[in-house]
Each structure stands twice: as structure tokens, then as C-alpha cells.
Design a protein around this motif. Structure first.
Motif, PDB file in Angstrom:
ATOM      1  N   ARG A  44       2.517  -1.578   4.487  1.00  0.00           N
ATOM      2  CA  ARG A  44       2.326  -0.126   4.361  1.00  0.00           C
ATOM      3  C   ARG A  44       3.691   0.489   4.072  1.00  0.00           C
ATOM      4  O   ARG A  44       4.625   0.293   4.845  1.00  0.00           O
ATOM      5  CB  ARG A  44       1.707   0.432   5.631  1.00  0.00           C
ATOM      6  CG  ARG A  44       0.221   0.081   5.742  1.00  0.00           C
ATOM      7  CD  ARG A  44      -0.315   0.296   7.148  1.00  0.00           C
ATOM      8  NE  ARG A  44      -1.743   0.170   7.218  1.00  0.00           N
ATOM      9  CZ  ARG A  44      -2.412  -0.986   7.216  1.00  0.00           C
ATOM     10  NH1 ARG A  44      -1.750  -2.128   7.128  1.00  0.00           N
ATOM     11  NH2 ARG A  44      -3.732  -1.007   7.288  1.00  0.00           N
ATOM     12  N   ALA A  72       0.869  -1.182   0.000  1.00  0.00           N
ATOM     13  CA  ALA A  72       0.000   0.000   0.000  1.00  0.00           C
ATOM     14  C   ALA A  72       0.901   1.225   0.000  1.00  0.00           C
ATOM     15  O   ALA A  72       1.609   1.472   0.980  1.00  0.00           O
ATOM     16  CB  ALA A  72      -0.908  -0.007   1.219  1.00  0.00           C
ATOM     17  N   ILE A  93      -8.834  -1.144   4.248  1.00  0.00           N
ATOM     18  CA  ILE A  93      -8.190  -1.779   3.096  1.00  0.00           C
ATOM     19  C   ILE A  93      -8.002  -3.284   3.316  1.00  0.00           C
ATOM     20  O   ILE A  93      -7.292  -3.938   2.552  1.00  0.00           O
ATOM     21  CB  ILE A  93      -6.849  -1.107   2.745  1.00  0.00           C
ATOM     22  CG1 ILE A  93      -5.845  -1.210   3.887  1.00  0.00           C
ATOM     23  CG2 ILE A  93      -7.074   0.348   2.340  1.00  0.00           C
ATOM     24  CD1 ILE A  93      -4.449  -0.772   3.518  1.00  0.00           C
ATOM     25  N   GLU A 132      -7.039   5.680   9.946  1.00  0.00           N
ATOM     26  CA  GLU A 132      -7.097   5.447   8.514  1.00  0.00           C
ATOM     27  C   GLU A 132      -8.495   5.756   7.982  1.00  0.00           C
ATOM     28  O   GLU A 132      -9.496   5.406   8.603  1.00  0.00           O
ATOM     29  CB  GLU A 132      -6.697   4.013   8.189  1.00  0.00           C
ATOM     30  CG  GLU A 132      -5.226   3.764   8.464  1.00  0.00           C
ATOM     31  CD  GLU A 132      -4.746   2.376   8.067  1.00  0.00           C
ATOM     32  OE1 GLU A 132      -5.569   1.529   7.667  1.00  0.00           O
ATOM     33  OE2 GLU A 132      -3.527   2.145   8.157  1.00  0.00           O
ATOM     34  N   VAL A 185      -1.541   4.927   2.873  1.00  0.00           N
ATOM     35  CA  VAL A 185      -2.934   4.819   3.284  1.00  0.00           C
ATOM     36  C   VAL A 185      -3.400   6.181   3.815  1.00  0.00           C
ATOM     37  O   VAL A 185      -2.829   6.701   4.776  1.00  0.00           O
ATOM     38  CB  VAL A 185      -3.118   3.727   4.366  1.00  0.00           C
ATOM     39  CG1 VAL A 185      -4.574   3.627   4.771  1.00  0.00           C
ATOM     40  CG2 VAL A 185      -2.595   2.386   3.854  1.00  0.00           C
TER      41      VAL A 185
END
Length: 120
Positions: A39, A8, A28, A24, A11
Motif C-alpha cells: 500500500r 496499490a 483487493i 477499506e 486503497v
């Protein structure tokens, strides 16, 4: 065979009050059906200095030679600051082996699921 990962890029998140932690904006977790979530960039604004972001991206994708980004199994979740997304694709494109594509995930609003695409 390696276990697939989903990188990701960034985020989106918001602060919980003036001194609070980050929350967040999106869930996800559905991306985990494609692999383990990683992340890449921290919450908040992308630095104005592109080299700092490029360094962080290179470390995330290629910092550990034993766990470098695998173009056959790993995916990139196109999420976050558009500049960060462009830089992530640029970093991956620079090392993309001939005949391989960058596999990405994009949210499909109609189907309410992530869909894989090939770039490059």
C-alpha cells in the motif's frame, strides 16, 4: 529473480464513525495472485500540495535502492484518487528504462478479476 510486488496506489476507505479507524471499501486480496501487496499512499484525501504526494510515491517506489520498483516484475494497482494515480504513473514514467513498460492491474467487472496491462 525478484518476488513480484503489487503497488496499490491508494486503497479507498471510509471512517468507521467519527473517531473510528479506516475500513477499506474494496477487497483487493485478488491482486495478491500477481505479487505481494504494497500500500503506497495513506487513506484519505490526497494533499493539495503535489510535492508531498510525489515525495511519498518516490519513497515507495525508489526509496530503498535494493528494493526499487522493478519494471520487469512489479505491477501498479490503479486504485484510489485519480490525481494520485496520475502522479504515480508520472513518477514511474520519469524513471522508466528505455524499452520497458509500466505494468498495471485493472479490475475487470465482467470477468470479476484483475487483468494486467502495459503502459508506456
Amino acid at each position: 529473480m525478484k518476488n513480484p510486488r503489487v503497488f496499490a496506489v491508494q486503497v479507498p476507505a471510509r471512517r468507521d464513525g467519527p473517531r473510528g479507524g479506516w475500513i477499506e471499501k474494496y477487497d483487493i486480496s485478488a491482486a495478491e495472485s500477481f505479487g505481494r501487496l504494497v500500500r503506497v499512499l495513506p487513506y484519505g484525501n490526497v494533499p493539495n500540495d503535489p510535492e508531498l504526494t510525489r515525495t511519498r510515491l518516490n519513497e515507495a517506489f525508489f526509496g530503498d535502492p535494493a528494493r526499487s520498483f522493478d519494471y520487469d516484475t512489479d505491477l501498479v494497482l490503479l486504485l484510489g484518487d485519480p490525481v494520485a494515480i496520475a502522479q504515480a504513473v508520472s513518477v514511474l514514467e520519469a524513471r522508466r528504462p528505455a524499452g520497458k513498460a509500466i505494468r498495471v492491474l485493472k479490475w475487470d467487472r465482467r470477468g470479476e478479476e484483475y487483468r494486467p496491462y502495459s503502459v508506456g
